[in-house]
Design an enzyme around this catalytic site. Structure first.
Site, PDB file in Angstrom:
ATOM      1  CB  SER A   1      -0.714  -0.038   1.269  1.00  0.00           C
ATOM      2  OG  SER A   1      -0.109   0.156   2.330  1.00  0.00           O
ATOM      3  CE  LYS A   2      -1.226   7.746  -2.016  1.00  0.00           C
ATOM      4  NZ  LYS A   2      -1.964   8.342  -2.653  1.00  0.00           N
ATOM      5  NE  ARG A   3      -0.548   3.219   7.131  1.00  0.00           N
ATOM      6  CZ  ARG A   3       0.168   3.497   8.152  1.00  0.00           C
ATOM      7  NH1 ARG A   3       0.384   4.755   8.612  1.00  0.00           N
ATOM      8  NH2 ARG A   3       0.693   2.329   8.878  1.00  0.00           N
ATOM      9  NE  ARG A   4       4.182  -1.758   6.001  1.00  0.00           N
ATOM     10  CZ  ARG A   4       4.317  -2.997   6.068  1.00  0.00           C
ATOM     11  NH1 ARG A   4       3.003  -3.385   6.248  1.00  0.00           N
ATOM     12  NH2 ARG A   4       5.374  -3.467   5.883  1.00  0.00           N
TER      13      ARG A   4
ATOM     14  NE  ARG B   1       5.734   6.310   3.060  1.00  0.00           N
ATOM     15  CZ  ARG B   1       5.224   6.172   1.788  1.00  0.00           C
ATOM     16  NH1 ARG B   1       5.344   4.858   1.193  1.00  0.00           N
ATOM     17  NH2 ARG B   1       4.883   6.979   0.883  1.00  0.00           N
TER      18      ARG B   1
END
Ligand code: GLU
Length: 497
Positions: free
Chosen positions: A252-255, A467
């Site tokens: 997912s884009k978050r990770r 990130r």
């Protein structure tokens, strides 16, 4: 029936790896069967679309060599290929659907729907529309429309029985109608939702086979109903398994880096990226891992698709990329490395940044090391700051990533403006605020001008570096990130009001 496949991306955000993955199988199937591959832009969500994002999709798919036979920029006789240019078509078809009893007007207020939902959730029931407006008679509907009452148009769903269908990858699937919502097909602004526009377009564009992500399986019953009400034949659907991380969690884009541009900017070759994607959910006879696109197109047979979640492992991709690099002739290698590092106006940009600060040519590489290559590995101590606590730094970095994600056009001036605004609304001195960003992006406290560097590195690389810097500082849990997202949203909305 001629074979026609399509990719139907929504132009929001960065060109997604999932789009390349679906495009690859749709295109391969069309090519192998002498058919056409179509690109359709699904831009009916007016709040989220952007022209930049559409251009980025074209560019990323072309870079990969996944070009299309018909599409918004190349034309074709089933156009227009942008949904925003097809609103008259949807108006005509929704009127037909209402007239055959497949859809109905709904005037329920948001408050009523929210309450209904809350109630259903409390009872542990599947939240869905209860069909109240099905009881309205046509006189009342006409009157309310004439009065200008806000309304949507919903899909009529049977209350008993189940939807059965055959998915090309999984075989027979059964979903009870009781689990299917009376989906909004036309929103109160008159624009269609994905479900309606996509179904009508697939039919009108003569799409025969659809390869798309498995996240759409639960939407399939709604699409099947629309086809049935119209009496149309349905394309054969193949739901591709979602890409997973090595720990089996959903990519997912978050990770993760989910944008095609990230892989391009990091120096992966299109050959290895395509080859690797072709092994996700599909296998060559004898499970061969390395093959060319010609070989893939020659062999591609959907019977070898598997529903098991394929692992997208960047280490493995790097290994494969190395094999491809070694196969290039010296001439090809030279050309491709040069193009990657200095192509377009990158060399001019870099030299103009370094020139003022250099005394020797090797200063170029010393100063631009973090732009030409990956930045050094970070340690927590690298972030020590006179005026900021580590917690504050993590928060700054998280907020910065949120703001960068929302930035429309990625250029130095916009970057400056957006981050300057963010630092002001966080009541921080711009200098202090920028410190951790310098470190996260370059691994150093002194760098070439930051905003030029960010522009050259491009959005996805910057986001991933920030990130990973947050991870070095202990990471942010899902819960904390939700809270910070809210805090960021409040900050940004006060900025713009
Ligand atoms: N617009 C949808 C998306 O962005 C297309 C889904 C489909 O292929 O039906 O993924």
């Amino acid at each position: 029936m001629p074979v026609r496949t399509r990719l139907a991306p929504s132009p929001t955000g960065d060109p997604h790896l999932g789009s390349a993955y679906a495009a690859l199988f749709n295109r391969a199937f069309a090519k192998r069967n002498g058919g056409q591959f179509i690109l359709r832009i699904e831009d009916t969500d007016r709040t989220r679309n952007s022209v930049e994002s559409e251009a980025a999709i074209f560019d990323a798919l072309r870079w990969l060599g996944l070009d299309w036979d018909e599409g918004p920029d190349v034309g074709g006789d089933k156009g227009p290929y942008r949904q925003s240019e097809r609103t008259a078509i949807y108006k005509e078809y929704i009127a037909k659907l209402i007239s055959v009893g497949g859809a109905f007007h709904c005037f329920c207020s948001k408050e009523r729907l929210d309450e209904l939902r809350r109630d259903q959730m409390q009872r542990g029931a599947t939240p869905k529309y209860d069909g109240k407006c099905l009881a309205l008679d046509s006189g009342e509907i006409d009157e309310r429309i004439a009065r200008g009452d806000s309304h949507v148009i919903r899909l009529g769903v049977p209350d008993k029985g189940e939807c059965r269908f055959v998915d090309g990858v999984r075989g027979e699937i059964t979903i009870p109608w009781s689990q299917v919502d009376m989906q909004v097909l036309i929103k109160s602004d008159g624009f269609p939702t994905y479900h309606f526009a996509s179904t009508v377009d697939d039919h009108l564009m003569g799409i025969s086979h659809i390869f798309r992500g498995e996240e759409w399986i639960s939407s399939f019953p709604k699409h099947q109903l629309i086809y049935r009400y119209f009496g149309w034949d349905m394309p054969l659907h193949y739901h591709l398994p979602l890409l997973r991380n090595p720990d089996q969690s959903k990519m997912s884009k978050r990770r993760n880096a989910t944008s095609i541009n990230y892989y391009r900017r990091c120096g992966f070759l299109r050959e290895s990226l395509l080859n690797y994607l072709a092994t996700m959910g599909w296998s060559m006879p004898e499970e061969r891992e390395k093959f060319s696109m010609e070989e893939f197109y020659g062999e591609f047979n959907p019977e070898r698709l598997s529903p098991r979640g394929p692992v997208f492992d960047i280490e493995k991709l790097s290994w494969l990329n190395g094999l491809y690099i070694r196969e290039l002739t010296s001439e090809e290698l030279k050309e491709r490395v040069f193009d990657w590092a200095f192509g377009g106006n990158r060399l001019d940009r870099l030299l103009s940044l370094v020139r003022e600060r250099s005394e020797r040519f090797d200063d170029l590489f010393r100063q631009a090391d973090y732009i030409l290559g990956d930045r050094i590995e970070l340690k927590e101590e690298d972030f020590e700051h006179r005026n900021l606590e580590l917690d504050e730094i993590r928060k700054i970095l998280h907020f910065v990533n949120k703001s960068l994600e929302e930035l429309e056009e990625w250029n130095r001036d916009n970057l400056y403006e957006s981050l300057n605004l963010l630092s002001k609304s966080m009541s921080l001195k711009f200098r202090d605020f920028l410190g951790p960003i310098f470190v996260a992006v370059s691994g150093r406290t002194v760098t070439l001008p930051l905003f030029d560097s960010l522009e050259l590195l491009e959005r996805d690389v910057v986001k991933m570096r920030i990130r990973s810097a947050i991870d070095v500082l202990g990471g942010i849990s899902k819960k904390e990130s939700k809270r910070l997202d809210r805090e960021w949203r409040d900050l940004v909305s006060t900025q713009s009001s």
